[in-house]
Write an enzyme that holds these catalytic residues in place. Structure first.
Site, PDB file in Angstrom:
ATOM      1  N   ASN A 163       1.377  -2.580   5.325  1.00 49.90           N
ATOM      2  CA  ASN A 163       0.827  -1.702   4.298  1.00 49.90           C
ATOM      3  C   ASN A 163      -0.439  -1.060   4.847  1.00 49.90           C
ATOM      4  O   ASN A 163      -1.335  -1.760   5.330  1.00 49.90           O
ATOM      5  CB  ASN A 163       0.499  -2.474   3.020  1.00 49.90           C
ATOM      6  CG  ASN A 163       0.038  -1.556   1.894  1.00 49.90           C
ATOM      7  OD1 ASN A 163      -1.056  -1.006   1.940  1.00 49.90           O
ATOM      8  ND2 ASN A 163       0.874  -1.409   0.882  1.00 49.90           N
TER       9      ASN A 163
ATOM     10  N   SER B 274       6.936  -4.662  -5.923  1.00 44.96           N
ATOM     11  CA  SER B 274       6.153  -4.313  -4.742  1.00 44.96           C
ATOM     12  C   SER B 274       5.014  -5.300  -4.528  1.00 44.96           C
ATOM     13  O   SER B 274       4.779  -5.783  -3.416  1.00 44.96           O
ATOM     14  CB  SER B 274       5.591  -2.896  -4.908  1.00 44.96           C
ATOM     15  OG  SER B 274       4.844  -2.512  -3.778  1.00 44.96           O
TER      16      SER B 274
ATOM     17  N   ALA C 104       4.765   1.330   0.727  1.00 44.98           N
ATOM     18  CA  ALA C 104       3.884   1.969  -0.256  1.00 44.98           C
ATOM     19  C   ALA C 104       3.878   1.080  -1.482  1.00 44.98           C
ATOM     20  O   ALA C 104       4.941   0.777  -2.034  1.00 44.98           O
ATOM     21  CB  ALA C 104       4.391   3.362  -0.612  1.00 44.98           C
ATOM     22  N   GLU C 105       2.693   0.662  -1.920  1.00 42.82           N
ATOM     23  CA  GLU C 105       2.650  -0.294  -3.027  1.00 42.82           C
ATOM     24  C   GLU C 105       3.146   0.280  -4.339  1.00 42.82           C
ATOM     25  O   GLU C 105       3.379  -0.455  -5.295  1.00 42.82           O
ATOM     26  CB  GLU C 105       1.245  -0.877  -3.205  1.00 42.82           C
ATOM     27  CG  GLU C 105       0.170   0.106  -3.543  1.00 42.82           C
ATOM     28  CD  GLU C 105      -0.678   0.458  -2.329  1.00 42.82           C
ATOM     29  OE1 GLU C 105      -1.882   0.693  -2.509  1.00 42.82           O
ATOM     30  OE2 GLU C 105      -0.133   0.513  -1.214  1.00 42.82           O
ATOM     31  N   ASN C 106       3.332   1.606  -4.411  1.00 40.30           N
ATOM     32  CA  ASN C 106       3.915   2.183  -5.617  1.00 40.30           C
ATOM     33  C   ASN C 106       5.437   2.175  -5.592  1.00 40.30           C
ATOM     34  O   ASN C 106       6.076   2.747  -6.467  1.00 40.30           O
ATOM     35  CB  ASN C 106       3.395   3.607  -5.847  1.00 40.30           C
ATOM     36  CG  ASN C 106       3.558   4.507  -4.642  1.00 40.30           C
ATOM     37  OD1 ASN C 106       3.182   4.154  -3.530  1.00 40.30           O
ATOM     38  ND2 ASN C 106       4.112   5.684  -4.852  1.00 40.30           N
TER      39      ASN C 106
END
Length: 561
Positions: free
Chosen positions: A356, A422, A379-381
Site C-alpha cells: 500500500n 480492504s 488502494a484502501e478504497n
C-alpha cells in the site's frame, strides 16, 4: 431420511421427516392441512427435491391458491423515485449512513432528494466529507447536518467554515474503523477491538469535535478517551457499532429483490453502509428482474436492502484528474532530494509483495520498481492490483480511483472489494509493506502525519489503520527537515501521533534510518546520500542515533543536481 417442504401461513420451511417419500404440506386458516407426496426420494438427491417443488409451484386447495417460495419472492422492492422512497421516513434528528469515497460511489440521486427535503439535525456517517455542492457536501451546505462522522474532510470549504465556525460537529474516525463500525452494526456485533489509533490522540481523547460559534475558533467540545485493552502485548482500542436509522447507497446493478452488484472502487463503503441501516435504500444505475443476476455475482444480498430506485443523477465527476505521461516511461523523472527518496523507496519492494502506497512520494516510488520485481498495489478504497493512470481523460473511469481520488486502471488479475474488506487485509497483517509520508518521526518509531493544530485538520483518512496493522512493515518517506530547516526527526514528536511505535524505516533526502521497535534502542543510520556527511545528518536530526560500521552504504550511485 427424506425432506418435507412444509408451508405454514404460506411461508415454506424445510424440515426432515423419517420417510422414504418427499411431501409438500400446506396448512389452511382453519388448521386443516394436506400433504402432497412425490416419488421415493434418496437422501442425497437435492436435485429431485427442487424439481418436485418447482413442478408443484402453485397448488389449489379448497378454492384457494397457495404459491411457492419462487412466486412469493417475485415481490419487487423497486419504487418510482427517490422522493417516493423517502416519503415515510423521518429525516430529522436521525443518523444516516452514506456510501461513497471522495466522489466515487456516491448515492447522488438520494442525496439530491434529501437536500430538497425538510431534513434537519442529521448525523451523517460517511468516509469522506464530499466537496462543495456535491455529495454529502450538499447537505452540509444546506445546513441539514448537525454532526459528521468521517475520516477525511479536507476538500470542502463550506464544511471547513461550518466546522471552525461552530455550526457543525465533526467526529474524526479512522477510515477502516468507520467502515468496520458500520459493518459491525449489520453483523450484530455491539463492539470490537482494533489496534488502530492505540497510543494516539484518537484513543486518548482531545480531537476537537465542536468549536465555539463566536468566531474565536476555540474548542468547545473534544473527543473523550476510548476504552483500551492489552492483547498479546499490544494495545487495542474498543470501538462500538454504528447504526443508522437510514442508509443510502449506490450500486451499479440491482435486481427487483434488492440484490446488489457494485463496480470497481465505487463499491467502497456502500456494502458496509447498507448493512448498518435500519432502513436501507439503494440507487442503481441498472435494474433487472429477479433471476437475471447470477447468484455468484451478487455482492450484497437483498436481505439488507428495503427499497431500490433507479439512479437518475449520475454525474460521477473525477475529483483529481490525472493521466499517463506518454512522453516519459517513468511517468516523470523527479530530480533532487525527492527523486532520491523515490528511488530508494522503490528498493523496499520485493518480488511478490502486497503493498500500500500513500499519496505523493510513496505513489511515485512505483515508477522505479526494480527489474524482475513484481508487486501488487492496494488502494484502501477497494482495489488490489492497481494499474497505471489512464491514457486520456476520455477513457478515465470514475468507478476506478485510488486513495488520492485520481483515476486508475486495474491490472489483469486485479480484484475489487468493500472498504471493510480492504481494511481487514490491512489490519490483519496481510499487506506486506506500507510506505507513506510523514510530518514528523520520533526515535522510537512514532509517526505524526495528519494534523497540525491550528493550521491543518483534514482527518486521518486510512493512515492510522495502515500504520497500526500488527505484522506489517511501515516505511516513512519525507524530507529530512521542514522548509525552515527545522528537524522532522526528533526524540519525541511534537505533533499529534498517527501511530505509536510503528515505523520500521525512515527514508529522507539525506539518509536512511532503521528503527529498533523491539529493543527500543532508537535509530541507526544505515545509508547516507552522496555528498552528505554524518555531521550534516547530525545537525539536521533532533535526536541521537547509532551508525553502521564504515563505509556507510550510499543511497544512490549517482548524485542528483
Amino acid at each position: 431420511m427424506a425432506r418435507c417442504f412444509r408451508q405454514i401461513s404460506r411461508r415454506p420451511v424445510w424440515s426432515r421427516t423419517i420417510s422414504s417419500t418427499a411431501s409438500l404440506s400446506y396448512h389452511t386458516s382453519n388448521n386443516e392441512s394436506t400433504v402432497i407426496c412425490f416419488s421415493p426420494l434418496p437422501n442425497w438427491s437435492m436435485l429431485h427435491e427442487k424439481r418436485a417443488i418447482h413442478e408443484s409451484r402453485s397448488i389449489a386447495f379448497h378454492g384457494r391458491r397457495f404459491r411457492s417460495t419462487a412466486t412469493e419472492l417475485s415481490h419487487s422492492k423497486v419504487v418510482s423515485s427517490a422522493e417516493e422512497a423517502l416519503k415515510d421516513i423521518s429525516l430529522q434528528n436521525v443518523t444516516v449512513c452514506v456510501g461513497g469515497f471522495g466522489l466515487g460511489g456516491n448515492p447522488e440521486t438520494l442525496l439530491n432528494a434529501i437536500s430538497r427535503s425538510n431534513a434537519q439535525n442529521l448525523t451523517v456517517a460517511s468516509l469522506t466529507g464530499g466537496v462543495d455542492g456535491f455529495g454529502v457536501g450538499k447537505l452540509i451546505e444546506a445546513g441539514m447536518v448537525k454532526r459528521l462522522i468521517s475520516s477525511y474532510v479536507g476538500e470542502n470549504k463550506h464544511l471547513e467554515a461550518a466546522y471552525f465556525g461552530g455550526t457543525l460537529e465533526v467526529e474524526l474516525t479512522p477510515q477502516g474503523t468507520l467502515a468496520a463500525r458500520m459493518k459491525a452494526a449489520g453483523c450484530g456485533f455491539p463492539a470490537f477491538f482494533t489496534p488502530t489509533g492505540a497510543g494516539t490522540v484518537y484513543s486518548k481523547g482531545g480531537i476537537p469535535i465542536k468549536f465555539k460559534s463566536d468566531g474565536s475558533q476555540q474548542v468547545e467540545r473534544e473527543s473523550q478517551p476510548r476504552p483500551t485493552e492489552m492483547f498479546d502485548g499490544h494495545e487495542y482500542v474498543k470501538e462500538f457499532a454504528l447504526h443508522g436509522q437510514l442508509a443510502i447507497v449506490k450500486c451499479w446493478k440491482a435486481d427487483t429483490r434488492g440484490n446488489l452488484v457494485f463496480r470497481g472502487t465505487a463499491a467502497n463503503s456502500n456494502p458496509d453502509c447498507a448493512m448498518a441501516g435500519k432502513i436501507t435504500i439503494a440507487e442503481a444505475e441498472h435494474i433487472v428482474e429477479a433471476g437475471e443476476l447470477d447468484p455468484n455475482e451478487i455482492h450484497l444480498p437483498g436481505v439488507y436492502v428495503n427499497k431500490v430506485i433507479l439512479a437518475t443523477d449520475n454525474e460521477k465527476p473525477i475529483e483529481r484528474m490525472r493521466i499517463q505521461d506518454k512522453g516519459n516511461k517513468k511517468g516523470g523523472v523527479v530530480k533532487g532530494g525527492r527523486g532520491r527518496i523515490m528511488r530508494r523507496a522503490a528498493k523496499e519492494f520485493k518480488d511478490g509483495m502486497y503493498v500500500n502506497l500513500g499519496i505523493g512520494i510513496p505513489t511515485m516510488a512505483s515508477n522505479y520498481i526494480p527489474d524482475g520485481v513484481k508487486i501488487e498495489l492496494q488502494a484502501e478504497n477497494g482495489l488490489m492490483g492497481i494499474g497505471p493512470y489512464p491514457e486520456s481523460e476520455e477513457v478515465a473511469d470514475p468507478d476506478y480511483i485510488n486513495a488520492g481520488k485520481e483515476p486508475i486502471t486495474a491490472l489483469p488479475g486485479a480484484s475489487t472489494f468493500s472498504s471493510s474488506e480492504s481494511f481487514n487485509m490491512i489490519r490483519g497483517g496481510h499487506i506486506d509493506l506500507t510506505i507513506l509520508g510523514g510530518l514528523q518521526c520520533s526515535a522510537n518509531g512514532d509517526l505524526a502525519n495528519w494534523i497540525v493544530p491550528g493550521k491543518l485538520l483534514k482527518g486521518m483518512g486510512g493512515a492510522m489503520d495502515l500504520v497500526g496493522a500488527i505484522g506489517s512493515r511501515v516505511v516513512v518517506t519525507m524530507d529530512h527537515t521542514a522548509k525552515d530547516g527545522t528537524p522532522k526527526i526528533m526524540q519525541e514528536c511534537s505533533l499529534p501521533l498517527t501511530g505509536h511505535n510503528v515505523v520500521n524505516r525512515i527514508i529522507t533526502d539525506m539518509c536512511v534510518f532503521d528503527v529498533d521497535l523491539e529493543g527500543g534502542t532508537g535509530l541507526t543510520l544505515v545509508e547516507i546520500a552522496p555528498g552528505v556527511s554524518v555531521d550534516d545528518v547530525k545537525q539536521a536530526t533532533a535526536c541521537d542515533f547509532k551508525i553502521v560500521p564504515e563505509p556507510i552504504p550510499l543511497m544512490d550511485d549517482v548524485e542528483d543536481d
